[in-house]
Design a protein around this motif. Structure first.
Motif: not given
Length: 405
Positions: A346-368
């Protein structure tokens, strides 16, 4: 509660699941006579604030309302209230079994087990390993053993799912005699991980059987690395203090800091225990709350409160990212990342910050998709599929208990 014979569940029978914490008891009734067992309970609820000034009771279809509990025995009184409500719900049906979420099975119990006096004595010996949960679950077991011995009770263990981790992950870097005495990494949140492992193939097919990390983020938090849906490593270890920074718990901590608190600052063992379990984590660093969604509201405050809110959340996310990286190294890469439990779901902002820090692994987040807590929150081009999967520990416990009859 109506009597229960020692036989398999039949049509109309019910299974009661109790999930007991230090200040709350969650409960759920499942229709045990249906095959397959429904994922949604027929009725559920929660008593919270036990031992506090304003306890309340909430159940399906009813807003929480204030209750009065015996101040001398508030926990016992809360269990009595739940039993009365359960009896009112039975309507002539049989209670086939009571399932208990028990956090720690030690090095003896991994599979669900019928509880008798001998098993109860064993489980009491593990109280020091999980002081926030173990004694309260066992109090409920003991009361029912005494008052309704005719109703089967089954302990379902949070440590059980991790029995598949290899010895190199279990053993602690202490003298080998510690291993022989049972000091080892156990892992927790196993009922939650068992449910996620059950659900992922139905939702994601064979992709779920690869290199997967599940993030159980709630007031307690841990990660589990899975290969072919089995646990191969996890962040919690000997106790539920290890690993990730949590709501009020430290997570992994230099043991030298504990020695310093006791030797130099002269804190007693009891004081140190209270500090590690109840005064640390998000609450301790922020000074605001153990809930990320509350702390984030203060990030833009001026002065010390804003600074502490920012550093608390930065540290919270950093520890998650750091441990994901470590588990990905153990797995040899990462195919899927799954968020679950209260914060994870239920905490989208936590998921967003975690995924942003994992972009080097190829994680790309769908913001919507992330903003609406979608089932899949990564883009089609993401090298790692990122998912959100609600957990259901009560259903797993109910099914395990029925299998023991």
């Amino acid at each position: 509660m109506s009597g229960a014979q020692d036989r398999h569940a039949t049509r109309g029978d019910l299974v009661l699941v109790l999930n007991c914490g230090s200040s709350s008891i969650k409960f759920a009734l499942f229709d045990a006579g249906r095959d397959p067992l429904p994922h949604a309970p027929a009725w559920n609820g929660k008593v919270q604030g036990i031992g506090g000034p304003r306890p309340d009771f909430g159940e399906t279809g009813v807003a929480p309302f204030a209750i009065a509990l015996d101040p001398a025995h508030p926990y016992r009184d809360a269990l009595r209230l739940i039993r009365e409500r359960v009896v009112a719900r039975l309507d002539g049906r049989r209670l086939a079994v009571v399932a208990h979420r028990v956090v720690h099975g030690g090095n003896k119990y991994f599979d669900p087990v019928r509880v008798d006096a001998g098993v109860l004595a064993d489980l009491k010996s593990y109280v020091p390993l999980a002081p926030l949960h173990q004694p309260f679950a066992l109090e409920a077991v003991e009361i029912l053993l005494r008052e309704r011995p005719d109703i089967p009770q089954v302990a379902c263990f949070d440590t059980g799912f991790h029995h598949t981790i290899p010895k190199v992950e279990q053993i602690l870097p202490l003298p080998y005699s510690a291993w022989q005495r049972g000091l080892r990494r156990y892992g927790f949140h196993g009922l939650s991980y068992a449910y996620i492992a059950e659900k992922l193939p139905a939702r994601h097919g064979d992709a779920a059987r690869g290199r997967t990390i599940v993030a159980h983020l709630g007031s307690g938090a841990s990660l589990c690395a899975m290969r072919d849906l089995q646990s191969v490593a996890t962040t919690m270890g000997f106790s539920a203090l290890d690993g990730l920074m949590m709501g009020t718990r430290t997570g992994a901590l230099d043991p030298g800091a504990v020695l310093y608190l006791m030797e130099i600052e002269k804190l007693s063992l009891e004081q140190v225990g209270h500090l590690l379990y109840h005064e640390s984590g998000l609450l301790g660093v922020s000074g605001i709350s153990s809930e990320p969604r509350v702390v984030v509201r203060h990030e833009n405050d001026e002065g010390e409160s804003g600074e502490r809110a920012r550093i608390a959340l930065d540290l919270y996310v950093r520890r998650i990212v750091r441990e994901i990286g470590a588990l990905a190294a153990v797995l040899g890469g990462l195919d899927m990342l799954v968020f679950t439990a209260g914060v994870g779901e239920h905490n989208a902002f936590v998921r967003e910050r975690v995924c942003a820090a994992l972009e080097w692994m190829g994680v790309a987040l769908d913001q919507e998709a992330n903003a609406r807590d979608g089932t899949v929150i990564s883009t089609d081009g993401s090298k790692v599929r990122v998912a959100v999967e609600p957990t259901n520990e009560e259903w797993i416990a109910a099914r395990q208990a029925l299998a023991c009859l």
